[in-house]
Design an enzyme around this catalytic site. Structure first.
Site, PDB file in Angstrom:
ATOM      1  N   ASP A  70       3.940  34.565 -22.949  1.00  0.00           N
ATOM      2  CA  ASP A  70       4.550  34.903 -24.242  1.00  0.00           C
ATOM      3  C   ASP A  70       4.743  33.637 -25.069  1.00  0.00           C
ATOM      4  O   ASP A  70       4.681  32.525 -24.540  1.00  0.00           O
ATOM      5  CB  ASP A  70       5.873  35.670 -24.055  1.00  0.00           C
ATOM      6  CG  ASP A  70       6.805  35.039 -23.024  1.00  0.00           C
ATOM      7  OD1 ASP A  70       6.550  33.896 -22.599  1.00  0.00           O
ATOM      8  OD2 ASP A  70       7.792  35.688 -22.643  1.00  0.00           O
ATOM      9  N   ASN A 138      17.963  42.361 -20.904  1.00  0.00           N
ATOM     10  CA  ASN A 138      17.720  43.703 -21.451  1.00  0.00           C
ATOM     11  C   ASN A 138      16.572  44.407 -20.719  1.00  0.00           C
ATOM     12  O   ASN A 138      16.104  45.452 -21.160  1.00  0.00           O
ATOM     13  CB  ASN A 138      17.416  43.624 -22.950  1.00  0.00           C
ATOM     14  CG  ASN A 138      16.155  42.823 -23.247  1.00  0.00           C
ATOM     15  OD1 ASN A 138      15.544  42.267 -22.332  1.00  0.00           O
ATOM     16  ND2 ASN A 138      15.784  42.756 -24.503  1.00  0.00           N
TER      17      ASN A 138
END
Ligand code: PGA
Length: 244
Positions: A70, A138
């Site tokens: 990423d 999350n």
């Protein structure tokens, strides 16, 4: 495919050693492995162990290909805070992985088109051999923020407030954290032949249990690891898992 193997270790130090054994074994059985090395705090001890083992001649990373997981959007290439820079300092340089053996995510031009081309190229190359991943508070993997389905492609994403808050420490304040990023898609992570998911610290306890024991679905992208194609091992320390 099978359920993830869960290895509970005492602390972050032991996690680094145990993960280094898993990674060393995976690379020993596939010397020209394609490896996704996550950035983040969690795998840093692992990478230090790997570097020490390579230095001691215990394994060879010359034929390994590193595949970027990423990256933030909107930073200059030379910015030390790029995730590529972090991967370079913690993984590529210590393991002597040459530039031509690094597959980077697209960051310029028409990113929708570039991400599609990236995915087509990935399909041609075949599954990633080894994905070393951390777990977001999350439930994200890479920057596959919730909701992310199991087929989510490589794409640009808006970072969630929780991810921005979790990364503020690296940047100064929340306002300094980039809000957009590119992430390798869930589909490639879930197709990896081997996945090593690393989880440390009490802050991750709730999400670790939800990801590994709660409902499987896009609201907790990491939960899809329980349906992944390859062999998934979760190494989690006691602070993150509890005593049971
Ligand atoms: P961390 O990040 O290793 O810094 O906790 C993990 C993640 O957000 O994926």
């Amino acid at each position: 495919m099978g359920l993830p193997r869960i290895m509970v270790v005492d602390d972050a130090d032991e996690l680094g050693r145990v993960a280094a054994d898993l990674v060393t074994d995976a690379i020993a059985s596939t010397p020209a492995a394609s490896v996704v090395p996550a950035t983040g705090r969690t795998p840093m001890k692992l990478y230090a162990h790997l570097a020490a083992r390579r230095e001691a001649g215990l394994f060879d990373t010359t034929p390994v290909t590193a595949v970027q997981l990423d990256e933030y959007l909107g930073l200059a290439n030379s910015d030390r805070r790029t995730l590529f820079g972090w991967m370079d300092r913690s993984f590529l340089q210590p393991l002597c992985i040459a530039d031509e053996r690094v597959i980077r995510l697209p960051l310029d031009g028409d990113l929708d088109e570039a991400c599609d081309a990236y995915d087509r190229d990935r399909e041609t190359r075949g599954p990633i051999d080894l994905a070393i991943l951390g777990l977001g508070e999350n439930g994200h993997l890479g920057f596959n923020e919730p909701p992310s389905g199991s087929e989510a492609p490589t794409r640009t994403v808006e970072l969630s407030p929780m991810t921005i808050a979790a990364n503020a420490g690296y940047w100064g304040t929340e306002a300094d954290v980039p809000t957009r990023a590119v992430t390798m898609g869930m589909r490639h992570l879930l197709a990896a032949r081997t996945v090593v998911l690393l989880v440390t610290g009490e802050r991750k306890r709730s999400i670790a249990h939800r990801a590994l024991e709660g409902p499987i679905g896009p609201e907790i992208p990491a939960s899809f690891l329980r349906e992944a194609t390859g062999e998934v091992t979760v190494v989690v320390d006691r602070a993150a898992w509890g005593d049971r």
